[in-house]
Design an enzyme around this catalytic site. Structure first.
Site, PDB file in Angstrom:
ATOM      1  N   ALA B  72       9.295  43.122 -23.371  1.00  0.00           N
ATOM      2  CA  ALA B  72       8.874  43.304 -24.907  1.00  0.00           C
ATOM      3  C   ALA B  72       7.504  43.097 -24.574  1.00  0.00           C
ATOM      4  O   ALA B  72       6.790  42.685 -24.034  1.00  0.00           O
ATOM      5  CB  ALA B  72       9.608  42.218 -25.687  1.00  0.00           C
ATOM      6  N   GLY B 115      13.389  42.202 -22.407  1.00  0.00           N
ATOM      7  CA  GLY B 115      14.074  43.054 -23.275  1.00  0.00           C
ATOM      8  C   GLY B 115      14.617  44.336 -22.901  1.00  0.00           C
ATOM      9  O   GLY B 115      15.539  44.846 -23.298  1.00  0.00           O
ATOM     10  N   GLU B 118      17.778  43.380 -21.278  1.00  0.00           N
ATOM     11  CA  GLU B 118      18.914  43.167 -22.424  1.00  0.00           C
ATOM     12  C   GLU B 118      19.385  44.255 -23.223  1.00  0.00           C
ATOM     13  O   GLU B 118      20.422  44.522 -23.535  1.00  0.00           O
ATOM     14  CB  GLU B 118      17.908  42.229 -23.480  1.00  0.00           C
ATOM     15  CG  GLU B 118      17.935  40.855 -22.941  1.00  0.00           C
ATOM     16  CD  GLU B 118      16.929  39.979 -23.909  1.00  0.00           C
ATOM     17  OE1 GLU B 118      15.773  40.438 -23.916  1.00  0.00           O
ATOM     18  OE2 GLU B 118      17.217  38.833 -23.672  1.00  0.00           O
ATOM     19  N   GLU B 138      11.565  35.789 -18.756  1.00  0.00           N
ATOM     20  CA  GLU B 138      10.890  35.071 -20.146  1.00  0.00           C
ATOM     21  C   GLU B 138      10.784  33.760 -19.579  1.00  0.00           C
ATOM     22  O   GLU B 138       9.766  33.230 -20.100  1.00  0.00           O
ATOM     23  CB  GLU B 138      11.937  35.190 -21.118  1.00  0.00           C
ATOM     24  CG  GLU B 138      12.328  36.453 -21.739  1.00  0.00           C
ATOM     25  CD  GLU B 138      13.231  37.436 -21.059  1.00  0.00           C
ATOM     26  OE1 GLU B 138      13.596  37.298 -19.986  1.00  0.00           O
ATOM     27  OE2 GLU B 138      13.622  38.352 -21.701  1.00  0.00           O
TER      28      GLU B 138
END
Lengths: 184, 264
Positions: B72, B115, B118, B138
């Site tokens: 992200a 992300g 994910e 993260e």
């Protein structure tokens, strides 16, 4: 393949060498990387050693090692991870080379358990044995580089797949391009 | 099958095209290694939603360029507070992607982190290029994966690798990911898209109702206890037996010919 070589020196600590090798891999084309310099160093920084060993072993172009002077742990690890090695003047095994961290894994990967046993037994192995085992030669690096054609990088990726995947999946990996060519 | 364009927003860096029943959503933000921002996530969610409404779309492929997605946008994450994150586009987009009623295949090359990882793991099938790298970094930013990264590894690769990924924040390469079951195949990077499209076309050519029902059955597993999911599967199968497609499939098998499914 032209005998253009991308030369780098394995001087400095493991992190510096990893960075230098990573930079060499970014060069355009498929010219082989020739690693020279001081190969006598011990392996100390596990993280950086793992990084440069993976880079050398999986490099999508030929990686050759120019061995001059004493070959310590760094030299042994490089010789086993690279695609070829040249023994130059003054090349000699340094004391303690058979205690190189990662030696067993690198040797099995390179030549199977028989090679690993031969190297791990240690005491009586000489550089002539390395030549006999196909790990090194006494030709100059330009001559060694001629053995690797432009398609070697792609074949090396298939070799990695064969080493890391079950037989059926490794075969499928190498046949993928064929299948997609057929579909196109 | 006819080519159909489902959706395309000029401002969103996601290209969308349908060929042979396969909707391919391609993230196109190479200057940021395809880092996910709200515009990309919204476009992906909209694409999935549009696919659900378009019967000619049988399979969805999520693809990208050299890097699937490096994660992200850090500045987007940094700009959130607790209240805004809970109501963010990011959260809604990942929910929409996981809720897609069509089979979804991720074509992953290069960095597939945070992300991006994910997103890939929210898909039904993950095909990795040999240069792919997976990770949930993260923890290195003082946060945690917030869109499935503490849950989705476990289903594929077990609790151990899930914990290692979330606690240590390191990366694993495509071959290690394959050995762990995190991905379903590894192919040469240059053949990735052609390979994924061929697999997607093959799925798109199967009985549409059965394919949709498989997806419904697969999604039930995460929402029901095993006994309930198995009972649900029996009910779904019973329903399929009344369809023309089921009759055509068995008839074609007995007559040694290719089936002609009508989705009825």
């Amino acid at each position: 393949m032209a005998a253009d070589l991308i030369g780098i020196a394995a001087d400095g600590d493991d992190a510096a060498f990893a960075a230098a090798f990573r930079k060499a891999l970014r060069a355009r084309g498929a010219a082989p990387v020739l690693i020279g310099g001081d190969l006598s160093a011990a392996l100390r920084d596990a993280g950086s050693v793992a990084a440069w060993l993976a880079l050398v072993a999986h490099a999508p172009r030929p990686v050759l090692v120019m061995c001059t002077g004493p070959l310590g742990q760094r030299g042994l690890a490089l010789m086993l991870a690279a695609d070829g090695a040249c023994l130059g003047a003054g090349a000699a095994l340094a004391d303690g080379w058979h205690d190189t961290p990662g030696l067993a894994a690198l040797a099995v990967r390179r030549g199977g358990p028989a090679l690993a046993r031969a190297l791990l037994s240690g005491a009586s192995v000489t550089l002539d044995d390395f030549v006999a085992l196909g790990l090194a030669g006494r030709e100059p690096p330009e001559a060694l580089a001629q053995r690797f054609d432009a398609g070697f990088g792609a074949r090396k990726r298939a070799l990695r797949a064969a080493l890391e995947l079950p037989f059926g999946e490794a075969l499928a990996f190498d046949l993928t391009r064929l299948a997609e060519d057929d579909a196109a | 099958m006819t080519d159909v364009t489902v959706s395309r927003r000029a401002s969103a860096p996601v290209a969308s095209a349908v060929v042979d029943g396969v909707l391919t959503l391609t993230i196109e933000r190479p200057e940021a290694r395809n880092a996910l921002n709200p515009a990309i996530l919204s476009a992906l969610a909209e694409g999935m939603g549009a696919a659900a409404l378009e019967p000619s779309v049988r399979v969805v492929v999520v693809a990208a360029g050299a890097d699937f997605s490096a994660g992200a946008d850090i500045d987007v994450i940094a700009g959130h507070n607790p209240a805004s994150y809970l109501a963010s586009t990011t959260r809604r987009a990942f929910d929409a992607i996981r809720a897609c009623e069509k089979p979804v295949i991720a074509a992953v090359s290069g960095y597939c982190l945070g992300g991006g990882c994910e997103l890939a793991l929210a898909c039904d099938i993950v095909i990795a290029a040999d240069d792919a790298l997976f990770g949930q970094p993260e923890i290195n930013l003082g946060i945690i994966p917030g869109a499935g990264g503490t849950q989705l590894w476990r289903e594929r690769a077990g609790a151990g690798l899930q914990a290692v990924a979330a606690f240590e924040g390191g990366m694993i390469d495509a071959f290690a990911a394959r050995r762990a079951g995190l991905v379903d195949a590894v192919v040469p990077a240059e053949a990735l898209l052609a390979h994924v499209r061929r697999r997607a076309r093959a799925i798109a050519g199967k009985a549409p109702l059965a394919t949709a029902t498989v997806k419904a059955a697969l999604r039930a597993r995460g929402r029901m206890a095993l006994d309930a999911a198995l009972a649900h599967e029996v009910a779904l199968m019973a329903g399929l037996l009344a369809t023309e497609d089921a009759k055509e499939g068995t008839r074609a098998f007995l007559e040694k010919r290719a089936p002609r499914y009508g989705g009825r």
